[in-house]
Design an enzyme around this catalytic site. Structure first.
Site, short mmCIF file in Angstrom:
data_model
loop_
_atom_site.label_atom_id
_atom_site.label_comp_id
_atom_site.label_asym_id
_atom_site.label_seq_id
_atom_site.Cartn_x
_atom_site.Cartn_y
_atom_site.Cartn_z
N HIS A 180 2.98 -6.92 1.99
CA HIS A 180 2.10 -7.92 2.58
C HIS A 180 2.21 -9.17 1.70
O HIS A 180 1.94 -9.11 0.50
CB HIS A 180 0.64 -7.46 2.56
CG HIS A 180 0.37 -6.22 3.36
ND1 HIS A 180 -0.23 -6.25 4.61
CD2 HIS A 180 0.59 -4.90 3.09
CE1 HIS A 180 -0.37 -5.01 5.05
NE2 HIS A 180 0.11 -4.18 4.16
N HIS A 183 6.60 -1.63 3.41
CA HIS A 183 6.38 -3.05 3.73
C HIS A 183 5.58 -3.71 2.64
O HIS A 183 4.74 -3.09 2.00
CB HIS A 183 5.70 -3.21 5.08
CG HIS A 183 4.42 -2.43 5.23
ND1 HIS A 183 4.41 -1.08 5.47
CD2 HIS A 183 3.13 -2.81 5.16
CE1 HIS A 183 3.16 -0.66 5.56
NE2 HIS A 183 2.35 -1.68 5.36
N ASN A 233 0.86 -1.17 0.00
CA ASN A 233 0.00 0.00 0.00
C ASN A 233 0.90 1.22 0.00
O ASN A 233 1.79 1.33 0.85
CB ASN A 233 -0.90 -0.01 1.23
CG ASN A 233 -1.86 -1.19 1.22
OD1 ASN A 233 -2.33 -1.61 0.16
ND2 ASN A 233 -2.14 -1.75 2.38
P1 AMP Z 1 -0.61 -0.88 5.84
O1 AMP Z 1 -2.07 -0.54 5.99
O2 AMP Z 1 -0.26 -1.38 4.48
O3 AMP Z 1 0.28 0.24 6.32
O4 AMP Z 1 -0.39 -2.14 6.78
C1 AMP Z 1 0.09 -2.07 8.08
C2 AMP Z 1 -0.03 -3.45 8.65
O5 AMP Z 1 0.73 -3.53 9.83
C3 AMP Z 1 -1.46 -3.88 9.01
O6 AMP Z 1 -1.81 -5.04 8.27
C4 AMP Z 1 -1.37 -4.15 10.52
O7 AMP Z 1 -2.17 -5.23 10.92
C5 AMP Z 1 0.11 -4.43 10.70
N1 AMP Z 1 0.66 -4.18 12.03
C6 AMP Z 1 0.56 -3.05 12.76
N2 AMP Z 1 1.22 -3.18 13.93
C7 AMP Z 1 1.75 -4.43 13.93
C8 AMP Z 1 2.55 -5.16 14.85
N3 AMP Z 1 2.94 -4.65 16.03
N4 AMP Z 1 2.92 -6.43 14.53
C9 AMP Z 1 2.53 -6.97 13.36
N5 AMP Z 1 1.79 -6.32 12.44
C10 AMP Z 1 1.40 -5.07 12.72
#
Ligand code: AMP
Length: 118
Positions: A97, A95, A82
């Site tokens: 996914h 990041h 994203n």
């Molecule tokens: P985005 O919306 O692409 O920025 O995705 C951020 C992702 O980070 C989401 O899918 C969250 O569930 C994940 N996330 C946030 N905090 C943590 C954490 N402490 N450990 C693992 N995943 C996380």
């Protein structure tokens, strides 16, 4: 500093899958598929648009390694990043996914009116 930098620094725990000097893979805390991994570079890039393209070569190798390790390489997976506000990015540290473990649906437009895109 984002939450992912804190994870890299060990200040916040994560469910780690694979790590090397430059990248880290760990389970998403709020999985959207049976297997949902986040793959991040240890260097802070805000988003895909900001990343040094040279890094993507090594990152691609690392993503392949993670997919193989989890047995996703044979039946397939989805890889998403994203980018920015309209892309729905919440954590401002690049990041990817990696989603798999089932045949995934493709309903990313379901909360919007697709007619308005034309
Ligand atoms: P985005 O919306 O692409 O920025 O995705 C951020 C992702 O980070 C989401 O899918 C969250 O569930 C994940 N996330 C946030 N905090 C943590 C954490 N402490 N450990 C693992 N995943 C996380």
């Amino acid at each position: 500093m984002t939450i992912f930098t804190k994870i890299i620094n060990g200040e916040i725990p994560c469910n780690k899958v694979l790590e090397n000097d430059n990248f880290l893979a760990f389970h998403d805390i709020n999985p959207k598929a049976p297997i949902h991994i986040l793959i991040i570079p240890k260097t802070e890039y805000k988003c895909f648009q900001d990343v040094d393209p040279e890094i993507m070569c090594e990152m691609t190798k690392f993503i392949h390694e993670v997919a193989k390790l989890l047995g996703l390489d044979e039946n397939g997976y989805r890889l998403i990043t994203n980018n920015g506000e309209n892309g729905g990015q919440e954590v401002l540290h690049l990041h990817f996914h990696l989603l798999g473990g089932a045949k995934l649906s493709w309903n990313h437009l379901s909360d919007s009116d697709s007619k308005n895109f034309i």
